[in-house]
Design an enzyme around this catalytic site. Sequence first.
Site, PDB file in Angstrom:
ATOM      1  N   HIS A  40       0.822  -1.205   0.000  1.00  0.00           N
ATOM      2  CA  HIS A  40       0.000   0.000   0.000  1.00  0.00           C
ATOM      3  C   HIS A  40       0.864   1.266   0.000  1.00  0.00           C
ATOM      4  CE1 HIS A  40      -2.987   2.689   2.339  1.00  0.00           C
ATOM      5  NE2 HIS A  40      -3.485   2.536   1.134  1.00  0.00           N
ATOM      6  N   GLU A  67       0.700  -0.224  -4.676  1.00  0.00           N
ATOM      7  CA  GLU A  67      -0.467   0.639  -4.886  1.00  0.00           C
ATOM      8  C   GLU A  67      -0.024   2.081  -4.750  1.00  0.00           C
ATOM      9  OE1 GLU A  67      -3.998   2.987  -3.178  1.00  0.00           O
ATOM     10  OE2 GLU A  67      -1.975   2.610  -2.399  1.00  0.00           O
ATOM     11  N   ASP A  69      -1.386   6.562  -5.395  1.00  0.00           N
ATOM     12  CA  ASP A  69      -2.469   7.539  -5.526  1.00  0.00           C
ATOM     13  C   ASP A  69      -2.021   8.649  -6.479  1.00  0.00           C
ATOM     14  OD1 ASP A  69      -4.244   6.615  -3.110  1.00  0.00           O
ATOM     15  OD2 ASP A  69      -2.224   6.807  -2.292  1.00  0.00           O
ATOM     16  N   HIS A  82      -1.122  11.023  -1.719  1.00  0.00           N
ATOM     17  CA  HIS A  82      -2.414  10.550  -1.242  1.00  0.00           C
ATOM     18  C   HIS A  82      -3.379  11.667  -0.860  1.00  0.00           C
ATOM     19  CE1 HIS A  82      -5.272   9.198   1.884  1.00  0.00           C
ATOM     20  NE2 HIS A  82      -5.385   8.134   1.118  1.00  0.00           N
ATOM     21  N   GLU A 150      -4.649   4.243  -7.941  1.00  0.00           N
ATOM     22  CA  GLU A 150      -5.890   4.893  -7.520  1.00  0.00           C
ATOM     23  C   GLU A 150      -5.940   6.335  -8.014  1.00  0.00           C
ATOM     24  OE1 GLU A 150      -8.423   6.395  -3.619  1.00  0.00           O
ATOM     25  OE2 GLU A 150      -6.800   4.936  -3.324  1.00  0.00           O
TER      26      GLU A 150
END
Length: 290
Positions: A40, A67, A69, A82, A150
């Site tokens: 993450h 992962e 952002d 993020h 994301e």
Amino acid sequence: MHVRAVAAAAAAFMGAVGLLLPTSAAEAASYADNLMVVAHRGASAYAPENTLAAVDRADEMGFSWVENDVQRTKDGALVVVHDATLARTTDVEQVFPDRAPWNVRDFTVAEIARLDAGSWFDTRYAGARVPTLEQYMRRLSRNHQKLVLEIKNPQLYPGIEQQTLKVLANEGWLTPQHLRDRLVVQSFSPDTVRRVHELSPGVKTGFLGTPDIADLPEYAAFADQINSSYTTISPSYIAMIHAFEGPHGKPLEMLTWTVNDAENARKVVRYGVDGIITNKPDVVEEATRD
């Protein structure tokens, strides 16, 4: 809505009581063997989140999936961060003291490049920068890693879906090989997930949330994954997810987040999740490979 999916979903619902029973050891072992462990924001328990250092740390630990952002700067560049504000993970308050509330969209990419995105985490990472999406993708390519991307706060950045896909294409990430098993694009916004699917139907997509069962046929038209918080899921809900076919003709998947301890990692594997997004991929791997 797929006829097969509706029938299968009904069958899964009728069997939900049985699914609430603990998964057998053999079934749990099978799930663990195929489990997708996603670091993450990179290995964010061990390096500053969403930085190249976090990507490299995940690679050093042996984890291929990470992962991140994505948001957009004032002058239209995509950066990997993020929060909507830069305050928590950089020294923006010191560098630009008069620019509160320090929103990402209020700074140019050159201004953001001046910020220290590592010292807040540990002095060892002093000087780490907020990467652009291009820089991030090139590091992943160098490390032969895979990505769950994301799109963050899309309501703030009209057109970010198309722009993100353009960067991915320019960096060679929309090839058949990447689309097959190296890329997922997700968002909390169903409109954004739907838009990504419409713009690039080959891309595997994920919706972040826990939709009502009655709404799953709608989501299955444009999302390959329903990626829910581990605090909101159950074995019966996951069985319902798996009963639907996504836009690529395969059962919907679930990556659950953010699981950082062994007990919950083992629990969600028994539930039947397809993957775990975690700040501590080593903890999850060890717990689920026992």
